[in-house]
Design a protein around this motif. Structure first.
Motif, PDB file in Angstrom:
ATOM      1  N   LEU A 209       0.809  -1.222   0.000  1.00  6.67           N
ATOM      2  CA  LEU A 209       0.000   0.000   0.000  1.00  6.67           C
ATOM      3  C   LEU A 209       0.843   1.274   0.000  1.00  6.67           C
ATOM      4  O   LEU A 209       0.431   2.298  -0.521  1.00  6.67           O
ATOM      5  N   GLU A 210       2.042   1.190   0.560  1.00  7.15           N
ATOM      6  CA  GLU A 210       2.864   2.406   0.676  1.00  7.15           C
ATOM      7  C   GLU A 210       3.629   2.731  -0.605  1.00  7.15           C
ATOM      8  O   GLU A 210       4.321   3.754  -0.675  1.00  7.15           O
ATOM      9  N   GLU A 211       3.514   1.891  -1.632  1.00 10.47           N
ATOM     10  CA  GLU A 211       4.244   2.129  -2.885  1.00 10.47           C
ATOM     11  C   GLU A 211       3.300   2.615  -3.974  1.00 10.47           C
ATOM     12  O   GLU A 211       2.157   2.171  -4.083  1.00 10.47           O
ATOM     13  N   ASP A 212       3.805   3.538  -4.797  1.00  7.29           N
ATOM     14  CA  ASP A 212       3.037   4.148  -5.880  1.00  7.29           C
ATOM     15  C   ASP A 212       3.198   3.312  -7.149  1.00  7.29           C
ATOM     16  O   ASP A 212       4.312   3.161  -7.661  1.00  7.29           O
ATOM     17  N   GLU A 213       2.087   2.761  -7.646  1.00  4.85           N
ATOM     18  CA  GLU A 213       2.164   1.935  -8.857  1.00  4.85           C
ATOM     19  C   GLU A 213       2.705   2.711 -10.059  1.00  4.85           C
ATOM     20  O   GLU A 213       3.276   2.117 -10.976  1.00  4.85           O
ATOM     21  N   PHE A 214       2.537   4.026 -10.075  1.00  6.04           N
ATOM     22  CA  PHE A 214       3.018   4.792 -11.228  1.00  6.04           C
ATOM     23  C   PHE A 214       4.525   5.040 -11.165  1.00  6.04           C
ATOM     24  O   PHE A 214       5.153   5.250 -12.199  1.00  6.04           O
ATOM     25  N   ALA A 215       5.105   4.977  -9.969  1.00  2.51           N
ATOM     26  CA  ALA A 215       6.564   4.950  -9.871  1.00  2.51           C
ATOM     27  C   ALA A 215       7.075   3.619 -10.413  1.00  2.51           C
ATOM     28  O   ALA A 215       8.096   3.556 -11.114  1.00  2.51           O
ATOM     29  N   PHE A 216       6.331   2.556 -10.105  1.00  2.00           N
ATOM     30  CA  PHE A 216       6.669   1.236 -10.654  1.00  2.00           C
ATOM     31  C   PHE A 216       6.586   1.254 -12.182  1.00  2.00           C
ATOM     32  O   PHE A 216       7.461   0.737 -12.869  1.00  2.00           O
ATOM     33  N   ALA A 217       5.526   1.868 -12.719  1.00  2.00           N
ATOM     34  CA  ALA A 217       5.375   1.953 -14.176  1.00  2.00           C
ATOM     35  C   ALA A 217       6.556   2.708 -14.787  1.00  2.00           C
ATOM     36  O   ALA A 217       7.107   2.309 -15.826  1.00  2.00           O
ATOM     37  N   GLY A 218       6.963   3.797 -14.152  1.00  2.00           N
ATOM     38  CA  GLY A 218       8.105   4.552 -14.643  1.00  2.00           C
ATOM     39  C   GLY A 218       9.385   3.743 -14.596  1.00  2.00           C
ATOM     40  O   GLY A 218      10.220   3.819 -15.514  1.00  2.00           O
ATOM     41  N   ALA A 219       9.559   2.939 -13.534  1.00  2.00           N
ATOM     42  CA  ALA A 219      10.754   2.098 -13.427  1.00  2.00           C
ATOM     43  C   ALA A 219      10.784   1.043 -14.521  1.00  2.00           C
ATOM     44  O   ALA A 219      11.843   0.740 -15.093  1.00  2.00           O
ATOM     45  N   GLN A 220       9.625   0.458 -14.860  1.00  2.00           N
ATOM     46  CA  GLN A 220       9.575  -0.521 -15.942  1.00  2.00           C
ATOM     47  C   GLN A 220       9.843   0.149 -17.290  1.00  2.00           C
ATOM     48  O   GLN A 220      10.442  -0.453 -18.187  1.00  2.00           O
ATOM     49  N   ARG A 221       9.430   1.383 -17.425  1.00  2.00           N
ATOM     50  CA  ARG A 221       9.629   2.126 -18.673  1.00  2.00           C
ATOM     51  C   ARG A 221      11.048   2.682 -18.798  1.00  2.00           C
ATOM     52  O   ARG A 221      11.565   2.848 -19.892  1.00  2.00           O
ATOM     53  N   GLY A 222      11.650   3.003 -17.631  1.00  2.00           N
ATOM     54  CA  GLY A 222      12.951   3.655 -17.634  1.00  2.00           C
ATOM     55  C   GLY A 222      12.842   5.152 -17.786  1.00  2.00           C
ATOM     56  O   GLY A 222      13.823   5.848 -18.055  1.00  2.00           O
ATOM     57  N   LYS A 223      11.640   5.698 -17.540  1.00  2.00           N
ATOM     58  CA  LYS A 223      11.377   7.130 -17.651  1.00  2.00           C
ATOM     59  C   LYS A 223      10.097   7.422 -16.875  1.00  2.00           C
ATOM     60  O   LYS A 223       9.133   6.662 -16.979  1.00  2.00           O
ATOM     61  N   PRO A 224      10.047   8.508 -16.098  1.00  2.00           N
ATOM     62  CA  PRO A 224       8.844   8.796 -15.310  1.00  2.00           C
ATOM     63  C   PRO A 224       7.586   8.935 -16.178  1.00  2.00           C
ATOM     64  O   PRO A 224       7.647   9.375 -17.329  1.00  2.00           O
ATOM     65  N   ILE A 225       6.458   8.575 -15.591  1.00  2.00           N
ATOM     66  CA  ILE A 225       5.171   8.699 -16.251  1.00  2.00           C
ATOM     67  C   ILE A 225       4.641  10.117 -16.056  1.00  2.00           C
ATOM     68  O   ILE A 225       4.611  10.633 -14.937  1.00  2.00           O
ATOM     69  N   ASP A 226       4.213  10.761 -17.138  1.00  2.00           N
ATOM     70  CA  ASP A 226       3.576  12.071 -17.048  1.00  2.00           C
ATOM     71  C   ASP A 226       2.126  11.900 -16.610  1.00  2.00           C
ATOM     72  O   ASP A 226       1.387  11.092 -17.189  1.00  2.00           O
ATOM     73  N   MET A 227       1.727  12.692 -15.599  1.00  2.00           N
ATOM     74  CA  MET A 227       0.361  12.615 -15.088  1.00  2.00           C
ATOM     75  C   MET A 227      -0.236  14.021 -14.995  1.00  2.00           C
ATOM     76  O   MET A 227       0.489  14.997 -14.784  1.00  2.00           O
ATOM     77  N   VAL A 228      -1.560  14.095 -15.172  1.00  2.00           N
ATOM     78  CA  VAL A 228      -2.270  15.377 -15.080  1.00  2.00           C
ATOM     79  C   VAL A 228      -3.338  15.287 -13.998  1.00  2.00           C
ATOM     80  O   VAL A 228      -3.848  14.205 -13.696  1.00  2.00           O
ATOM     81  N   ARG A 229      -3.665  16.439 -13.443  1.00  2.00           N
ATOM     82  CA  ARG A 229      -4.685  16.478 -12.403  1.00  2.00           C
ATOM     83  C   ARG A 229      -6.079  16.359 -13.011  1.00  2.00           C
ATOM     84  O   ARG A 229      -6.336  16.864 -14.096  1.00  2.00           O
ATOM     85  N   CYS A 230      -6.951  15.697 -12.281  1.00  2.00           N
ATOM     86  CA  CYS A 230      -8.332  15.522 -12.739  1.00  2.00           C
ATOM     87  C   CYS A 230      -9.107  16.835 -12.637  1.00  2.00           C
ATOM     88  O   CYS A 230      -8.682  17.793 -11.980  1.00  2.00           O
ATOM     89  N   GLU A 231     -10.274  16.857 -13.267  1.00  2.00           N
ATOM     90  CA  GLU A 231     -11.128  18.041 -13.297  1.00  2.00           C
ATOM     91  C   GLU A 231     -12.008  18.167 -12.061  1.00  2.00           C
ATOM     92  O   GLU A 231     -12.283  19.277 -11.600  1.00  2.00           O
ATOM     93  N   THR A 232     -12.453  17.053 -11.512  1.00  2.00           N
ATOM     94  CA  THR A 232     -13.474  17.106 -10.456  1.00  2.00           C
ATOM     95  C   THR A 232     -13.093  16.366  -9.185  1.00  2.00           C
ATOM     96  O   THR A 232     -13.834  16.433  -8.200  1.00  2.00           O
ATOM     97  N   VAL A 233     -11.995  15.618  -9.181  1.00  2.00           N
ATOM     98  CA  VAL A 233     -11.546  14.900  -7.982  1.00  2.00           C
ATOM     99  C   VAL A 233     -10.056  15.154  -7.793  1.00  2.00           C
ATOM    100  O   VAL A 233      -9.342  15.475  -8.741  1.00  2.00           O
ATOM    101  N   ASP A 234      -9.588  15.001  -6.554  1.00  2.00           N
ATOM    102  CA  ASP A 234      -8.192  15.283  -6.217  1.00  2.00           C
ATOM    103  C   ASP A 234      -7.322  14.065  -6.518  1.00  2.00           C
ATOM    104  O   ASP A 234      -6.834  13.373  -5.617  1.00  2.00           O
ATOM    105  N   LEU A 235      -7.149  13.807  -7.792  1.00  2.00           N
ATOM    106  CA  LEU A 235      -6.363  12.677  -8.262  1.00  2.00           C
ATOM    107  C   LEU A 235      -5.598  13.072  -9.517  1.00  2.00           C
ATOM    108  O   LEU A 235      -5.931  14.065 -10.167  1.00  2.00           O
ATOM    109  N   GLU A 236      -4.596  12.258  -9.839  1.00  2.00           N
ATOM    110  CA  GLU A 236      -3.845  12.443 -11.086  1.00  2.00           C
ATOM    111  C   GLU A 236      -3.974  11.179 -11.928  1.00  2.00           C
ATOM    112  O   GLU A 236      -4.074  10.066 -11.388  1.00  2.00           O
ATOM    113  N   VAL A 237      -3.936  11.358 -13.234  1.00  2.00           N
ATOM    114  CA  VAL A 237      -4.093  10.238 -14.171  1.00  2.00           C
ATOM    115  C   VAL A 237      -3.015  10.331 -15.251  1.00  2.00           C
ATOM    116  O   VAL A 237      -2.456  11.408 -15.482  1.00  2.00           O
ATOM    117  N   PRO A 238      -2.701   9.206 -15.930  1.00  2.00           N
ATOM    118  CA  PRO A 238      -1.733   9.262 -17.025  1.00  2.00           C
ATOM    119  C   PRO A 238      -2.169  10.259 -18.096  1.00  2.00           C
ATOM    120  O   PRO A 238      -3.296  10.204 -18.585  1.00  2.00           O
TER     121      PRO A 238
END
Length: 375
Positions: A209-238
């Motif tokens: 639970l303490e690990e960010d899956e999108f950091a994992f995705a970036g590690a598999q890619r070898g480059k950080p994943i770009d994410m943007v903030r949502c319009e109506t909820v306090d979250l970020e998405v690819p």
């Protein structure tokens, strides 16, 4: 090969002869799913249905229908997958996601009463399913206390144009939602559809639970994943997702969900499940709808579940010297989940039994075969 989005991966598969375009008219009710299932059974290519009746949005399915295609998406091979996966996952801190101001997923924005899931060619997968399901999901939430992002794959049953059901097993998403509900709050959630292969595999991976899956995705890619903030909820998405659904999961509200054909090939029982109220939809110009095909093996879940092989390898390597664990394989006959074969370099009597005991502690594994090299 490094992929910036789902489209680049599809183009790459087509260049490799691993994707075929279907230009004839097809129906989203059973037809696309059944044709894709046949292609997977024959180890055929992924399919891009360009002419879906009643829709101007194509359906990509069978994309992860073979282990070869999963590994192409992660720039590895089936033989090297486990060790590459484990090595890369040790570098999460180097690849935290990068928050950007905007991205292709914001090219179109719909909010409020205009929200209508029927805009997209959501499919009916098997004859006795309850109805229309979205299943190629990257469901994104944040832990209410730590604010750590979590991503996972869950099916969404269409209740209404702005509401779905949400079926989930009692893993990370369930625990996070419970934390919100214990405080009497709805859980904000975003669902990204048509994400790059790294994000899709990260969402298919079971992580602490303490690990960010999108950091994992970036590690598999070898480059950080770009994410943007949502319009109506306090979250970020690819930022390059094809389609994003934003909304909330309210406490104490349940509706009937299932039957749905599971990865074992059986239909699940009808049951009450939480609902997801969609407040906004954002999507790219000319979006591609991603669909995953489940059912009796072989299906698309089996290749995606090879992440379990790497997690079992990591589990066993924490107990035994890494050089003694030569290979881990989850069989197709066990739905890439229940039956595990481990090859070891045996160092002392009884080691095989110890390895089997460790593997059986992993979720889902029911049968273990341990084979030892002669020397």
């Amino acid at each position: 090969m490094l992929f910036n989005d789902f489209r680049e991966f599809l183009d790459f598969l087509e260049d490799k002869g691993e994707l075929r375009r279907v230009r004839r008219s097809v129906d989203r009710y059973l037809e696309t799913a059944l044709v894709t299932k046949k292609a997977i059974e024959e180890r055929g290519p992924a399919l891009l249905f360009e002419n879906v009746k009643g829709y101007g949005v194509p359906i990509a399915s069978g994309v992860y229908g073979t282990q070869r295609r999963v590994c192409l998406g992660l720039n590895t091979t089936p033989e090297a997958f486990v060790k590459d996966y484990v090595k890369r996952s040790q570098r999460l801190s180097d690849f935290s996601p990068r928050i950007v101001s905007s991205g292709p997923c914001k090219e179109n924005i719909i909010k409020g009463r205009k929200v209508d899931l029927n805009k997209f060619p959501i499919t009916w997968h098997a004859e006795r399913d309850r109805g229309w399901y979205i299943d190629a999901t990257c469901c994104i939430v944040k832990h209410p206390e730590t604010k750590t992002r979590n991503a996972s794959v869950h099916r969404l049953f269409i209740h209404a144009k702005n509401q779905t059901g949400l079926w989930m097993s009692p893993f990370n998403l369930w625990h996070i939602i419970m934390r919100y509900w214990e405080q009497g709050e709805a859980c904000p959630m975003a669902v990204a559809i048509g994400v790059d292969p790294y994000c899709m595999m990260a969402a298919s991976t079971s992580m602490p639970l303490e690990e960010d899956e999108f950091a994992f995705a970036g590690a598999q890619r070898g480059k950080p994943i770009d994410m943007v903030r949502c319009e109506t909820v306090d979250l970020e998405v690819p930022a390059t997702a094809e389609i994003v659904l934003e909304g909330e999961i309210p406490p104490h509200e349940r509706k009937l969900e299932a039957p749905f054909v599971e990865f074992t090939g059986y239909y699940g029982d009808e049951r009450l499940a939480p609902v997801f109220n969609v407040k906004a939809i954002t999507y790219r110009d000319h979006p591609i709808y991603h669909d995953i095909i489940t059912g009796p093996p072989p299906d698309e879940n089996q290749p995606m579940l090879i992440t379990n092989m790497a997690e079992i390898y990591k589990l066993v390597a924490r107990v035994f010297p890494e050089e003694s664990i030569l290979d881990v394989y989850l069989t197709e006959g066990g739905c890439t989940y229940f039956n595990c074969v481990v090859r070891i370099k045996k160092r002392y009597p009884g080691q095989g039994k110890q390895v089997a005991s460790a593997v059986l502690s992993y979720q889902g594994v029911k049968n273990v075969i341990v084979g030892a090299d002669a020397n």
